[in-house]
Design a protein around this motif. Structure first.
Motif, PDB file in Angstrom:
ATOM      1  N   UNK A 214      11.331 -34.502-103.533  1.00 18.56           N
ATOM      2  CA  UNK A 214      11.364 -35.763-103.880  1.00 18.56           C
ATOM      3  C   UNK A 214      12.545 -36.160-104.530  1.00 18.56           C
ATOM      4  N   UNK A 215      12.960 -35.202-105.338  1.00 22.70           N
ATOM      5  CA  UNK A 215      14.312 -35.527-106.143  1.00 22.70           C
ATOM      6  C   UNK A 215      15.393 -35.290-105.083  1.00 22.70           C
ATOM      7  N   UNK A 216      15.372 -34.211-104.235  1.00 25.10           N
ATOM      8  CA  UNK A 216      16.592 -34.266-103.191  1.00 25.10           C
ATOM      9  C   UNK A 216      16.566 -35.468-102.242  1.00 25.10           C
ATOM     10  N   UNK A 217      15.316 -36.155-101.832  1.00 29.71           N
ATOM     11  CA  UNK A 217      15.247 -37.321-100.994  1.00 29.71           C
ATOM     12  C   UNK A 217      15.809 -38.299-101.657  1.00 29.71           C
ATOM     13  N   UNK A 219      18.588 -38.612-103.050  1.00 29.87           N
ATOM     14  CA  UNK A 219      19.883 -38.607-102.901  1.00 29.87           C
ATOM     15  C   UNK A 219      20.307 -39.177-101.509  1.00 29.87           C
ATOM     16  N   UNK A 220      19.388 -39.291-100.619  1.00 29.64           N
ATOM     17  CA  UNK A 220      19.544 -39.316 -99.159  1.00 29.64           C
ATOM     18  C   UNK A 220      18.917 -40.858 -98.594  1.00 29.64           C
ATOM     19  N   UNK A 221      18.130 -41.331 -99.091  1.00 31.33           N
ATOM     20  CA  UNK A 221      17.342 -42.704 -98.914  1.00 31.33           C
ATOM     21  C   UNK A 221      17.249 -43.600 -99.925  1.00 31.33           C
ATOM     22  N   UNK A 222      16.933 -44.947 -99.262  1.00 30.67           N
ATOM     23  CA  UNK A 222      16.758 -46.132-100.546  1.00 30.67           C
ATOM     24  C   UNK A 222      15.336 -46.620-100.285  1.00 30.67           C
ATOM     25  N   UNK A 223      14.992 -46.718 -99.168  1.00 30.67           N
ATOM     26  CA  UNK A 223      13.582 -47.284 -98.993  1.00 30.67           C
ATOM     27  C   UNK A 223      12.590 -46.474 -99.182  1.00 30.67           C
ATOM     28  N   UNK A 224      11.234 -46.864 -99.494  1.00 31.49           N
ATOM     29  CA  UNK A 224      10.347 -46.054 -99.949  1.00 31.49           C
ATOM     30  C   UNK A 224       9.828 -45.203 -98.835  1.00 31.49           C
ATOM     31  N   UNK A 225       9.623 -45.942 -97.665  1.00 29.33           N
ATOM     32  CA  UNK A 225       9.043 -45.173 -96.600  1.00 29.33           C
ATOM     33  C   UNK A 225      10.064 -44.000 -95.984  1.00 29.33           C
ATOM     34  N   UNK A 226      11.088 -44.215 -96.581  1.00 26.59           N
ATOM     35  CA  UNK A 226      12.223 -43.583 -95.862  1.00 26.59           C
ATOM     36  C   UNK A 226      12.432 -42.058 -96.871  1.00 26.59           C
ATOM     37  N   UNK A 227      12.355 -42.551 -98.030  1.00 19.59           N
ATOM     38  CA  UNK A 227      11.961 -41.471 -99.132  1.00 19.59           C
ATOM     39  C   UNK A 227      10.903 -40.448 -98.928  1.00 19.59           C
ATOM     40  N   UNK A 228      10.017 -40.937 -98.651  1.00 19.03           N
ATOM     41  CA  UNK A 228       8.436 -40.130 -98.672  1.00 19.03           C
ATOM     42  C   UNK A 228       8.770 -39.313 -97.295  1.00 19.03           C
ATOM     43  N   UNK A 229       9.459 -39.825 -96.277  1.00 19.24           N
ATOM     44  CA  UNK A 229       9.555 -38.988 -94.901  1.00 19.24           C
ATOM     45  C   UNK A 229      10.692 -37.962 -95.207  1.00 19.24           C
ATOM     46  N   UNK A 230      11.676 -38.439 -95.792  1.00 15.88           N
ATOM     47  CA  UNK A 230      12.775 -37.307 -96.122  1.00 15.88           C
ATOM     48  C   UNK A 230      12.321 -36.158 -96.966  1.00 15.88           C
ATOM     49  N   UNK A 231      11.469 -36.635 -98.129  1.00 19.06           N
ATOM     50  CA  UNK A 231      10.870 -35.735 -98.944  1.00 19.06           C
ATOM     51  C   UNK A 231       9.964 -34.750 -98.103  1.00 19.06           C
ATOM     52  N   UNK A 232       9.115 -35.105 -97.491  1.00 15.92           N
ATOM     53  CA  UNK A 232       8.045 -34.301 -96.463  1.00 15.92           C
ATOM     54  C   UNK A 232       8.849 -33.507 -95.542  1.00 15.92           C
ATOM     55  N   UNK A 233       9.833 -33.948 -94.939  1.00 14.53           N
ATOM     56  CA  UNK A 233      10.699 -33.108 -94.016  1.00 14.53           C
ATOM     57  C   UNK A 233      11.485 -31.935 -94.950  1.00 14.53           C
ATOM     58  N   UNK A 234      11.926 -32.154 -96.125  1.00 14.34           N
ATOM     59  CA  UNK A 234      12.687 -31.503 -97.113  1.00 14.34           C
ATOM     60  C   UNK A 234      11.610 -30.176 -97.284  1.00 14.34           C
ATOM     61  N   UNK A 235      10.639 -30.677 -97.828  1.00 13.77           N
ATOM     62  CA  UNK A 235       9.356 -29.903 -98.273  1.00 13.77           C
ATOM     63  C   UNK A 235       8.857 -28.888 -97.196  1.00 13.77           C
ATOM     64  N   UNK A 236       8.891 -29.313 -95.808  1.00 10.54           N
ATOM     65  CA  UNK A 236       8.475 -28.473 -94.704  1.00 10.54           C
ATOM     66  C   UNK A 236       9.623 -27.452 -94.412  1.00 10.54           C
ATOM     67  N   UNK A 237      10.712 -27.908 -94.272  1.00 14.52           N
ATOM     68  CA  UNK A 237      11.845 -26.995 -94.053  1.00 14.52           C
ATOM     69  C   UNK A 237      12.044 -26.010 -95.027  1.00 14.52           C
ATOM     70  N   UNK A 238      11.881 -26.034 -96.369  1.00 15.26           N
ATOM     71  CA  UNK A 238      11.715 -25.448 -97.436  1.00 15.26           C
ATOM     72  C   UNK A 238      10.699 -24.336 -97.159  1.00 15.26           C
ATOM     73  N   UNK A 239       9.421 -24.811 -96.863  1.00  9.54           N
ATOM     74  CA  UNK A 239       8.540 -23.943 -96.444  1.00  9.54           C
ATOM     75  C   UNK A 239       8.630 -22.968 -95.456  1.00  9.54           C
TER      76      UNK A 239
END
Length: 289
Positions: A214-217, A219-239
């Motif tokens: 969530x903190x990383x996302x 830094x990459x997006x502004x809109x709420x839906x984009x923030x959640x999507x980027x956070x989910x992608x980062x979390x899955x990628x980290x996993x």
């Protein structure tokens, strides 16, 4: 070479496939929770509640052994109890919510460690504290997936009042939006996802997959839906990357996943297009869109 490194572990071993699916479910559930915690300036609340599940998980361990559903149910009851007690203490005393959460989570953490240490071994304590996503069985996987589904459904129902409470809680109260009940429902979702993370990562690591993406996302997006999507992608990628590193180099899976998420966060601080260090140096903030 790439197949052997990146795909073969999941193609050849069922426990790796279960771990990957668990990471996907955790990513979908934890991303919106972590993002709303971040937007509400309650990031450390997740850490406090992740420690608070420990005594319930310890009691579940004593009653059911290394049964992740039993430990998860105990952890949910303990985490929700701490959240409710902290809310009541905030309502009826002069202490602020963060102070009450800190006090109750410290009591809860000490109690949980005492229970496990008194009735188990050091191996049991390490398992409860740090977990192992590679040990997730079919029943635990179904539980994690069910929690992710409940979380997404809950956010679909509560999205508007949650957004209003984040940015204008006074308006929500004036409009009769039942802010207290929305806040309580949100805390339930937080505890549920910490329990899901506990199934795979342990009580100390569970909050890492919630807050670092969530903190990383941010830094990459502004809109709420984009923030959640980027956070989910980062979390899955980290996993995914954490599981590969854990398999190839015999590392503990939970810390490996959280450390990969931490590396992404640090890179985002430097390179993120929304407030990152290098973009700010290259382009002054008043030129940003």
């Amino acid at each position: 070479m790439a197949y052997d490194l990146l795909i073969a572990p999941f193609a050849d071993f069922a426990f790796m496939r279960r771990a990957l699916v668990a990471c996907l479910a955790l990513s979908l559930g934890c991303a919106p929770v972590g993002m709303f915690l971040l937007l509400r300036r309650m990031s450390l609340l997740g850490d406090a509640l992740s420690h608070s599940v420990l005594p319930g998980a310890a009691i579940g361990f004593l009653l059911g052994g290394l049964s992740l559903p039993a430990m998860g149910l105990g952890g949910f009851v303990a985490g929700l109890t701490v959240a409710l007690l902290s809310g009541l203490a905030t309502r009826f005393t002069a202490l602020r919510e963060d102070a009450n959460f800190a006090a109750f989570y410290l009591i809860s953490l000490a109690l949980g460690v005492m229970i496990v240490s008194a009735h188990g071994s050091n191996v049991d304590l390490m398992h409860v504290l740090f977990g192992s996503v590679l040990a997730v069985d079919d029943l635990s996987l179904l539980l994690v997936a069910a929690i992710a589904s409940i979380t997404l459904g809950g956010f679909a129902l509560l999205f508007r009042p949650l957004v209003a409470e984040c940015f204008d809680p006074g308006f929500l109260r004036a409009a009769g939006g039942a802010g207290a009940w929305v806040h309580l429902a949100f805390l339930v979702l937080v505890v549920l996802n910490l329990v899901a993370g506990f199934q795979a990562l342990g009580t100390l690591m569970a909050v890492g997959l919630m807050m670092l993406p969530a903190a990383a996302a941010r830094m990459w997006a502004r809109r709420l839906w984009a923030l959640v999507a980027v956070a989910a992608l980062i979390a899955f990628g980290a996993g995914y990357v954490g599981l590969v590193l854990s398999f190839r180099f015999d590392l503990p899976s939970g810390p490996a996943i959280v450390l990969v998420a931490g590396v992404v966060y640090l890179l985002s601080l430097l390179l993120g297009r929304v407030g990152g260090v290098l973009p700010r140096l290259i382009r002054p903030s008043h030129f940003e869109a």
